[in-house]
Design an enzyme around this catalytic site. Structure first.
Site, mmCIF file in Angstrom:
data_model
loop_
_atom_site.group_PDB
_atom_site.id
_atom_site.type_symbol
_atom_site.label_atom_id
_atom_site.label_comp_id
_atom_site.label_asym_id
_atom_site.label_seq_id
_atom_site.Cartn_x
_atom_site.Cartn_y
_atom_site.Cartn_z
ATOM 1 N N ASP A 51 0.825 -1.208 0.000
ATOM 2 C CA ASP A 51 0.000 0.000 0.000
ATOM 3 C C ASP A 51 0.863 1.263 0.000
ATOM 4 O O ASP A 51 0.545 2.237 -0.666
ATOM 5 C CB ASP A 51 -0.926 0.008 1.223
ATOM 6 C CG ASP A 51 -2.106 -0.924 1.039
ATOM 7 O OD1 ASP A 51 -2.428 -1.260 -0.118
ATOM 8 O OD2 ASP A 51 -2.691 -1.321 2.060
ATOM 9 N N ASP A 152 -2.051 17.159 20.372
ATOM 10 C CA ASP A 152 -0.935 16.718 19.518
ATOM 11 C C ASP A 152 -1.188 16.953 18.033
ATOM 12 O O ASP A 152 -0.251 17.187 17.278
ATOM 13 C CB ASP A 152 -0.674 15.223 19.725
ATOM 14 C CG ASP A 152 -0.174 14.919 21.127
ATOM 15 O OD1 ASP A 152 0.285 15.858 21.804
ATOM 16 O OD2 ASP A 152 -0.245 13.742 21.541
ATOM 17 N N TYR A 165 -4.003 5.223 9.167
ATOM 18 C CA TYR A 165 -3.720 6.010 10.379
ATOM 19 C C TYR A 165 -5.007 6.278 11.169
ATOM 20 O O TYR A 165 -5.076 6.119 12.394
ATOM 21 C CB TYR A 165 -3.073 7.333 9.955
ATOM 22 C CG TYR A 165 -2.291 8.074 11.021
ATOM 23 C CD1 TYR A 165 -2.270 7.643 12.339
ATOM 24 C CD2 TYR A 165 -1.564 9.218 10.687
ATOM 25 C CE1 TYR A 165 -1.548 8.323 13.308
ATOM 26 C CE2 TYR A 165 -0.838 9.906 11.645
ATOM 27 C CZ TYR A 165 -0.843 9.465 12.954
ATOM 28 O OH TYR A 165 -0.123 10.141 13.888
ATOM 29 N N ASN A 166 -6.053 6.669 10.458
ATOM 30 C CA ASN A 166 -7.349 6.955 11.079
ATOM 31 C C ASN A 166 -7.815 5.835 12.003
ATOM 32 O O ASN A 166 -8.318 6.076 13.098
ATOM 33 C CB ASN A 166 -8.372 7.200 9.962
ATOM 34 C CG ASN A 166 -9.805 7.240 10.465
ATOM 35 O OD1 ASN A 166 -10.234 8.234 11.028
ATOM 36 N ND2 ASN A 166 -10.536 6.149 10.269
ATOM 37 N N SER A 168 -5.992 3.575 13.531
ATOM 38 C CA SER A 168 -5.133 3.470 14.721
ATOM 39 C C SER A 168 -5.524 4.457 15.805
ATOM 40 O O SER A 168 -5.228 4.247 16.971
ATOM 41 C CB SER A 168 -3.666 3.728 14.358
ATOM 42 O OG SER A 168 -3.239 2.865 13.358
#
Ligand code: NAP
Ligand code: MN
Length: 266
Positions: A51, A152, A165-166, A168
């Site tokens: 990916d 953050d 990422y979303n 996680s």
């Protein structure tokens, strides 16, 4: 795919890939495709790898919406963007001949920095503090100031990026047939001065999300478009919306997004 014949292969040069790639190229040529040396001459672009390589392939070839993209895995596992095995070229050939291919259209997001520079993303745009200190973002949906975020950072993902990422950071997995974008938080501070929604939220295709970076001594966040960092040091305003373009990829008929979710996570 049958009327698209010029194919370009995007790959990192390694010994292992070369043997299988040559085989795939030969099979393509025997079946009436023309292997071209420049992506500009192609109407099919094949990415070899995982990916992460697919993300690079799309970026390096300019997010073309007049091409079909296809991902070939060079391992024994398929991934979210790679539907075919490099060492089984017969699968794609059979699928072409038996009309078992379908075209998927993936929404992508467009990010504009300080009204000047624009970038496309197929997974996500992320912004995070570069130092061990929180930073502040005013978050707008169109003209509505929704919240003042302190923490953050934020991740703004596409539906296909929702499994990356979303996921996680506890965002929802979104069906790519829904044209939308999702905003997830990275470590928000919540107190009487700073209050955020606290949960991920999903906005429709007609919305623009604007982030205004607060001037409290931490104005140099790290920004990333998919797997690339932007080398911009100072930023004040970031606008994010769905692009008018979509990325077209080929898939096998019985391999839906939800098959991939099950195969990968369950
Ligand atoms: P990486 O750090 O090597 O990849 C992270 C993993 O995410 C790899 O296993 C990659 O698959 C997979 N991946 C990429 N896009 C995906 C998608 N749409 N759905 C499900 N999995 C996906 O970096 P990379 O390979 O260059 O990938 C870049 C992506 O990593 C970024 O766009 C971001 O989404 C993600 N990322 C995740 C975190 C986190 O989870 N904390 C932090 C930073 C970045 P392959 O092994 O097939 O490449
Ligand atoms: Mn990777």
């Amino acid at each position: 795919m049958a009327d698209r014949k010029n194919i370009y292969f995007y790959y990192k040069e390694t010994e292992k890939i070369h043997k299988d790639l040559n085989n795939l190229m030969n099979q393509m040529a025997e079946n009436g495709f023309k292997v071209v040396n420049s992506a500009k001459d192609a109407n099919i672009i094949a990415s070899i790898g995982g990916d992460g390589d697919f993300l690079q392939c799309i970026r390096r070839t300019g997010f073309r919406d007049d091409c079909l993209y296809a991902g070939f895995s060079n391992t024994d596992q398929l991934s979210f963007y790679c539907d075919f095995y490099l060492d089984h070229p017969e699968t794609i050939m059979d699928a072409i001949h038996n009309q078992q291919m379908k075209v998927r259209r993936y929404p992508i997001i467009e990010v504009t920095i300080d009204d000047e520079l624009s970038y496309l993303c197929i997974n996500e745009f992320s912004i995070q503090s570069a130092i061990v200190k929180t930073f502040i973002l005013d978050v707008y949906i169109n003209n509505l100031q929704l919240e003042t975020f302190r923490g953050d950072g934020l991740v703004i993902s596409t539906p296909t990026g929702s499994t990356a990422y979303n996921k996680s950071v506890h965002g929802a997995v979104v069906d790519p047939k829904l044209a939308c974008m999702q905003i997830t938080e990275l470590g928000s501070l919540n107190n009487n001065r700073y209050r955020t929604l606290g949960s991920p939220f999903i906005v429709s295709a007609d919305k623009t999300v604007t982030l205004i970076v607060g001037k409290e001594g931490n104005e140099h966040p790290i920004m990333a478009i998919d797997n690339e960092a932007l080398s911009i040091r100072q930023v004040e305003k970031i606008q994010i919306k769905l692009s008018d373009k979509k990325i077209k990829t080929v898939k096998l008929k019985d391999n839906t997004f939800w098959h991939k979710v099950k195969r990968t996570f369950l």
